[in-house]
Design an enzyme around this catalytic site. Structure first.
Site, PDB file in Angstrom:
ATOM      1  N   ASN A 100     -12.383   3.643  -7.343  1.00 32.53           N
ATOM      2  CA  ASN A 100     -10.942   3.881  -7.246  1.00 32.53           C
ATOM      3  C   ASN A 100     -10.595   4.580  -5.936  1.00 32.53           C
ATOM      4  O   ASN A 100     -11.311   5.474  -5.494  1.00 32.53           O
ATOM      5  CB  ASN A 100     -10.462   4.722  -8.426  1.00 32.53           C
ATOM      6  N   HIS A 114     -15.255   2.871  -2.217  1.00 33.94           N
ATOM      7  CA  HIS A 114     -14.351   1.943  -1.532  1.00 33.94           C
ATOM      8  C   HIS A 114     -13.325   2.666  -0.666  1.00 33.94           C
ATOM      9  O   HIS A 114     -12.331   2.071  -0.259  1.00 33.94           O
ATOM     10  CB  HIS A 114     -13.633   1.045  -2.548  1.00 33.94           C
ATOM     11  N   CYS A 172      -3.846   5.599  20.430  1.00 33.13           N
ATOM     12  CA  CYS A 172      -3.570   4.350  21.149  1.00 33.13           C
ATOM     13  C   CYS A 172      -2.283   3.657  20.712  1.00 33.13           C
ATOM     14  O   CYS A 172      -1.917   2.621  21.265  1.00 33.13           O
ATOM     15  CB  CYS A 172      -4.744   3.393  20.987  1.00 33.13           C
ATOM     16  N   TYR A 208       0.817  -1.216   0.000  1.00 31.54           N
ATOM     17  CA  TYR A 208       0.000   0.000   0.000  1.00 31.54           C
ATOM     18  C   TYR A 208       0.850   1.264   0.000  1.00 31.54           C
ATOM     19  O   TYR A 208       0.442   2.290  -0.552  1.00 31.54           O
ATOM     20  CB  TYR A 208      -0.976  -0.010   1.185  1.00 31.54           C
ATOM     21  N   CYS A 220      -7.277   3.622  12.317  1.00 26.49           N
ATOM     22  CA  CYS A 220      -6.618   2.759  13.287  1.00 26.49           C
ATOM     23  C   CYS A 220      -7.103   1.322  13.106  1.00 26.49           C
ATOM     24  O   CYS A 220      -8.294   1.082  12.914  1.00 26.49           O
ATOM     25  CB  CYS A 220      -6.922   3.250  14.702  1.00 26.49           C
ATOM     26  N   ARG A 274       1.758   1.878  -3.570  1.00 28.74           N
ATOM     27  CA  ARG A 274       0.599   2.424  -4.281  1.00 28.74           C
ATOM     28  C   ARG A 274       0.379   3.890  -3.915  1.00 28.74           C
ATOM     29  O   ARG A 274       0.082   4.718  -4.779  1.00 28.74           O
ATOM     30  CB  ARG A 274      -0.651   1.601  -3.967  1.00 28.74           C
ATOM     31  N   ASP A 285      -7.552   6.028  -5.547  1.00 30.78           N
ATOM     32  CA  ASP A 285      -6.275   6.672  -5.878  1.00 30.78           C
ATOM     33  C   ASP A 285      -6.257   8.191  -5.764  1.00 30.78           C
ATOM     34  O   ASP A 285      -5.205   8.812  -5.864  1.00 30.78           O
ATOM     35  CB  ASP A 285      -5.828   6.266  -7.283  1.00 30.78           C
ATOM     36  N   CYS A 345      -1.278   5.024  15.392  1.00 30.78           N
ATOM     37  CA  CYS A 345      -2.410   5.831  15.837  1.00 30.78           C
ATOM     38  C   CYS A 345      -1.954   6.804  16.927  1.00 30.78           C
ATOM     39  O   CYS A 345      -1.288   6.410  17.890  1.00 30.78           O
ATOM     40  CB  CYS A 345      -3.518   4.917  16.363  1.00 30.78           C
TER      41      CYS A 345
END
Length: 279
Positions: free
Chosen positions: A114, A133, A176, A78, A141, A81, A116, A173
């Site tokens: 998408n 999405h 936490c 990720y 988190c 990306r 992006d 995060c």
């Protein structure tokens, strides 16, 4: 002359008769900007050879379980990306869509699967977007701490692309110290926080109520993840479906068997010829 000239002209007529433009975009929208369009593991593994070597499928890495099992590898994927999308320049088709929307009374609204952020990068307003999405440019988190969604602006992933591993520290995060993950709807994802998308969808519903004669331009939305196609077909309005491999449509409109930029360029030329852009 393009073999699709008559179809471009018919699409232009549908647009000229509309008062608003619904832009429904799938993964194929980014192909002309140089973004990969994963079609099965073969295409995915060409883009990520380290995952091919480990026989990790797209559905396996694009999963919350991947962040639990190997957060450095999940963020390698990720993070790569995120870096790719940040440096990608949206193709000219985005500007064509903006030019068309600027001539319609109700403007446009984007519905996209998408994650992006290319529409925002191309100048589309956040208030006219529904990212069904989620967005890789936002984080949440893993523990659902406070159910907060935060921008990813401060996260600059350093990725070993050959190994598909994050070299820089994992994002944490602020509340936490648990792991942060993208605010993206993944496979088998029961922990995705959808309130940002829910708010966008409410704005889309308001826009739809104000548009009496909208036309849908659907670009690069396949049947493998059919969210965008279902949305387009559910509206019952004229549908201009642009897809080089799956252009067929059960609703009235125009089916264009070509890529997004080619189709939008052809439609723009047809609209120009009919005087659509004149003051």
């Amino acid at each position: 002359m393009s073999p699709h000239a008559s179809l471009f002209a018919e699409a232009a007529r549908l647009i000229a008769a509309a008062d608003g433009l619904i832009i429904a975009a799938g993964a194929g929208m980014g192909v002309d900007s140089g973004l990969p369009d994963f079609r099965g593991n073969a295409g995915f593994w060409r883009a990520y050879p380290a995952l091919a070597e480990a026989r990790i499928a797209f559905e396996d890495i694009a999963s919350p379980d991947a962040f639990r099992a190997s957060p450095a590898r999940a963020w390698g994927f990720y993070g790569h990306r995120l870096n790719l999308y940040r440096r990608t320049v949206p193709h000219a088709g985005f500007a064509i869509l903006q030019a068309i929307a600027g001539r319609l009374a109700q403007g446009s609204f984007v519905f996209t699967s998408n994650v992006d952020g290319q529409f925002q990068k191309a100048g589309f307003s956040d208030t006219g977007l529904c990212e069904v999405h989620g967005s890789i440019h936002h984080l949440q988190c893993m523990a659902g701490c406070g159910e907060a969604i935060v921008p990813a602006d401060g996260f600059q992933p350093d990725v070993d692309e050959a190994a598909c591993l994050l070299r820089s520290p994992l994002p944490r995060c602020a509340s936490c110290n648990d792991l942060l993950r993208p605010n993206v709807l993944m496979f088998g994802d029961w922990g995705w926080l959808g309130q940002r998308t829910d708010s966008q969808r409410r704005r889309l519903d308001v826009w739809l109520r104000g548009a009496a004669k909208p036309v849908i331009v659907e670009i690069g939305a396949g049947s493998h993840v059919p969210t965008v196609r279902w949305f387009s077909e559910s509206l019952g309005e004229p549908l201009i479906r642009i897809n080089p491999t799956e252009p067929e449509s059960p609703v009235r409109g125009v089916s264009l068997p070509c890529g997004g930029l080619e189709a939008l360029t052809g439609i723009h030329a047809a609209l120009t010829e009919m005087g659509f852009f004149r003051a």
